[in-house]
Design a protein around this motif. Sequence first.
Motif, short mmCIF file in Angstrom:
data_model
loop_
_atom_site.label_atom_id
_atom_site.label_comp_id
_atom_site.label_asym_id
_atom_site.label_seq_id
_atom_site.Cartn_x
_atom_site.Cartn_y
_atom_site.Cartn_z
N ASP A 68 42.93 31.07 39.07
CA ASP A 68 42.77 30.46 40.38
C ASP A 68 42.79 31.48 41.52
OD1 ASP A 68 45.44 30.99 39.87
OD2 ASP A 68 46.16 29.36 41.13
N LEU A 69 42.94 32.75 41.19
CA LEU A 69 42.90 33.81 42.19
C LEU A 69 41.57 34.56 42.10
CD1 LEU A 69 46.51 35.29 41.86
CD2 LEU A 69 45.64 33.77 43.66
N PRO A 70 41.08 35.11 43.21
CA PRO A 70 39.79 35.81 43.17
C PRO A 70 39.91 37.23 42.65
CG PRO A 70 40.67 35.87 45.39
CD PRO A 70 41.63 35.03 44.58
N LEU A 71 38.83 37.74 42.07
CA LEU A 71 38.74 39.17 41.83
C LEU A 71 38.43 39.82 43.17
CD1 LEU A 71 35.51 40.23 41.87
CD2 LEU A 71 35.46 38.87 39.79
N ALA A 72 38.79 41.08 43.32
CA ALA A 72 38.59 41.76 44.61
C ALA A 72 37.84 43.07 44.39
CB ALA A 72 39.92 42.02 45.29
N ILE A 73 36.61 43.14 44.85
CA ILE A 73 35.81 44.36 44.77
C ILE A 73 36.13 45.23 45.98
CG2 ILE A 73 33.48 45.32 44.80
CD1 ILE A 73 32.52 42.78 43.38
N LEU A 74 36.72 46.40 45.72
CA LEU A 74 37.15 47.29 46.80
C LEU A 74 36.40 48.61 46.81
CD1 LEU A 74 41.02 46.70 46.74
CD2 LEU A 74 39.25 45.45 47.98
N GLU A 75 35.52 48.81 45.84
CA GLU A 75 34.61 49.96 45.88
C GLU A 75 33.33 49.56 45.17
OE1 GLU A 75 35.97 53.98 45.29
OE2 GLU A 75 34.20 54.47 44.09
N LEU A 76 32.21 49.95 45.76
CA LEU A 76 30.92 49.66 45.15
C LEU A 76 29.93 50.73 45.57
CD1 LEU A 76 28.95 48.34 47.59
CD2 LEU A 76 30.50 46.44 47.27
N ALA A 77 28.88 50.85 44.79
CA ALA A 77 27.81 51.79 45.13
C ALA A 77 26.55 51.37 44.39
CB ALA A 77 28.19 53.22 44.75
N LYS B 140 23.45 39.79 42.35
CA LYS B 140 22.82 38.98 41.31
C LYS B 140 23.64 38.93 40.02
CE LYS B 140 18.02 39.04 42.83
NZ LYS B 140 16.61 39.34 42.47
N THR B 141 24.56 39.86 39.85
CA THR B 141 25.41 39.84 38.65
C THR B 141 26.84 39.43 38.97
OG1 THR B 141 25.82 42.22 38.93
CG2 THR B 141 24.06 41.58 37.42
N LEU B 142 27.10 39.02 40.20
CA LEU B 142 28.47 38.68 40.61
C LEU B 142 28.99 37.46 39.87
CD1 LEU B 142 30.86 39.41 42.32
CD2 LEU B 142 29.82 38.23 44.27
N ARG B 143 28.14 36.49 39.63
CA ARG B 143 28.56 35.30 38.87
C ARG B 143 28.96 35.69 37.45
NH1 ARG B 143 26.35 29.28 38.85
NH2 ARG B 143 26.98 28.60 36.76
N SER B 144 28.16 36.53 36.82
CA SER B 144 28.49 36.99 35.47
C SER B 144 29.79 37.80 35.46
CB SER B 144 27.35 37.84 34.91
OG SER B 144 26.18 37.05 34.74
N LEU B 145 30.01 38.55 36.53
CA LEU B 145 31.25 39.31 36.65
C LEU B 145 32.45 38.37 36.70
CD1 LEU B 145 32.71 42.02 37.06
CD2 LEU B 145 32.28 41.79 39.51
N MET B 146 32.34 37.30 37.47
CA MET B 146 33.43 36.31 37.53
C MET B 146 33.68 35.71 36.16
SD MET B 146 32.67 34.22 41.04
CE MET B 146 32.14 35.04 42.54
N ASP B 147 32.61 35.41 35.43
CA ASP B 147 32.76 34.84 34.10
C ASP B 147 33.46 35.80 33.15
OD1 ASP B 147 31.48 32.55 34.95
OD2 ASP B 147 29.51 33.13 34.16
N ASP B 148 33.09 37.07 33.23
CA ASP B 148 33.69 38.06 32.33
C ASP B 148 35.16 38.27 32.64
OD1 ASP B 148 32.69 40.05 30.19
OD2 ASP B 148 33.98 41.28 31.46
N VAL B 149 35.51 38.25 33.92
CA VAL B 149 36.90 38.45 34.34
C VAL B 149 37.72 37.18 34.12
CG1 VAL B 149 38.38 38.89 36.35
CG2 VAL B 149 36.35 40.30 35.95
N GLY B 150 37.05 36.03 34.26
CA GLY B 150 37.73 34.75 34.09
C GLY B 150 38.30 34.21 35.38
N THR B 151 37.45 34.12 36.40
CA THR B 151 37.89 33.58 37.68
C THR B 151 36.74 32.80 38.31
OG1 THR B 151 38.89 34.14 39.82
CG2 THR B 151 37.20 35.62 39.01
N GLU B 152 37.06 32.00 39.31
CA GLU B 152 36.06 31.15 39.94
C GLU B 152 35.62 31.66 41.30
OE1 GLU B 152 34.58 28.45 38.66
OE2 GLU B 152 35.65 28.78 36.77
N SER B 153 36.19 32.77 41.75
CA SER B 153 35.84 33.26 43.08
C SER B 153 36.00 34.77 43.16
CB SER B 153 36.71 32.58 44.15
OG SER B 153 38.08 32.87 43.93
N ALA B 154 35.45 35.33 44.24
CA ALA B 154 35.53 36.77 44.43
C ALA B 154 35.61 37.08 45.92
CB ALA B 154 34.31 37.47 43.83
N ILE B 155 36.26 38.20 46.22
CA ILE B 155 36.20 38.74 47.57
C ILE B 155 35.65 40.16 47.47
CG2 ILE B 155 38.03 37.31 48.56
CD1 ILE B 155 39.95 39.61 48.20
N VAL B 156 34.89 40.54 48.47
CA VAL B 156 34.26 41.86 48.51
C VAL B 156 34.60 42.49 49.85
CG1 VAL B 156 32.11 43.16 48.34
CG2 VAL B 156 32.36 41.00 47.08
#
Length: 378
Positions: free
Chosen positions: A219-228, A236-252
């Motif tokens: 029930d907590l989001p994953l948090a992307i704090l570095e990207l390139a 386009k792969t953020l939904r798949s990333l949530m699925d792999d991590v096991g969460t329903e939301s993300a913050i960037v």
Amino acid sequence: MEGPRGLKKDELRSAAELANLVFRHDSPYKMEEEFPLLFSENNLENMRVFVDAGKVVSMVGMCINDVIIMGCMIGAVCIGSVCTHPEYRNKGLASKLLEDATNRAVQEGASLMLVSGDRGLYRRFGCVDAGIYRWYSIKRDQLEVHEKNLTLRKYGEKDVIELVKLHQLEPIRFIRTYEDFKTLLESKRLCDQISETYVVEQNGPVVAYVSLQLPRSRDLPLAILELAGSRVAILKTLRSLMDDVGTESAIVRTTTADVELDHLMVSAGAKRSTGGFMGTVKLIDIERFLESIDTYMTEVIGKRRRKNLSIKYEGKNSELSFTYMDQKFSIRGIDEITSFIFGSVEKQQKLKHANSELEDMLNSIFPMPLVDYGLNYV
């Protein structure tokens, strides 16, 4: 008692024990494992300490790195693991070490200080909330399933060189060697939390990567704090990333200079908010910093106006003055100067009603983006 001075090789374990006592006394994690570049034999002189009876009793850790901001190379020092043994507190040891660390950092060419904390010690030293960053919050059901030509997976050792190359293309970043990048990735820590790094491939080649804090529960989001790399591929792969991590939301989180990501996230329906740096900031050598960003200023306002723009810093009064023709604008106080140059959520110092060409120029130049920690957090 010895100090302030640099750490000796045979005192490295004692320094780690002090840091673990203060910051990890009820945790299975170890500071020396979480921050391998800080607690390194290659960084001994940058670990400023007081030692009593062979034990490190107070410490200010720092890593000195060059950073790139809008094409300008700037010397920066990251301060962290600032701690004092309970039996030695209230003696001013940390304050003396912070002053000593600053002097060493300036001698080593640093002009910008980034501190991973916001306590009174740093505020009294002149560190402030500075920098303006964007946070995007998005839910899984707002995102589409990614295209078949994109592949998301956890990074492997063979990917490090590709991550280095993608990181080099970012306009605001820390300069990292291959070895440092590899060490930071292997620590599996990002801004004091357990992390993972994923790469995105497009028909084979790696076109993007993200480093994220793993959520403690679904029930907590994953948090992307570095990207390139490709922002489109990341989204386009953020939904798949949530699925792999096991969460329903993300913050960037990203800088205000990332206009492409801003457009993509807002278009996808993400909620956007602003926040400051993950700690506090101080310009420790203003004249050197201004020299470092001269190219940036010239590009923004042009050669003619830059030639006629006089910039003077008076250290005795901590006053920064800009003079153009018969127009003048001044700021006094290192804290106010730092906030003006990088912007601040706390202090809105932008000249909102510019009534002169000078103020119009300053509004064009400042605030300038501030580098974010990402993997370089200490």
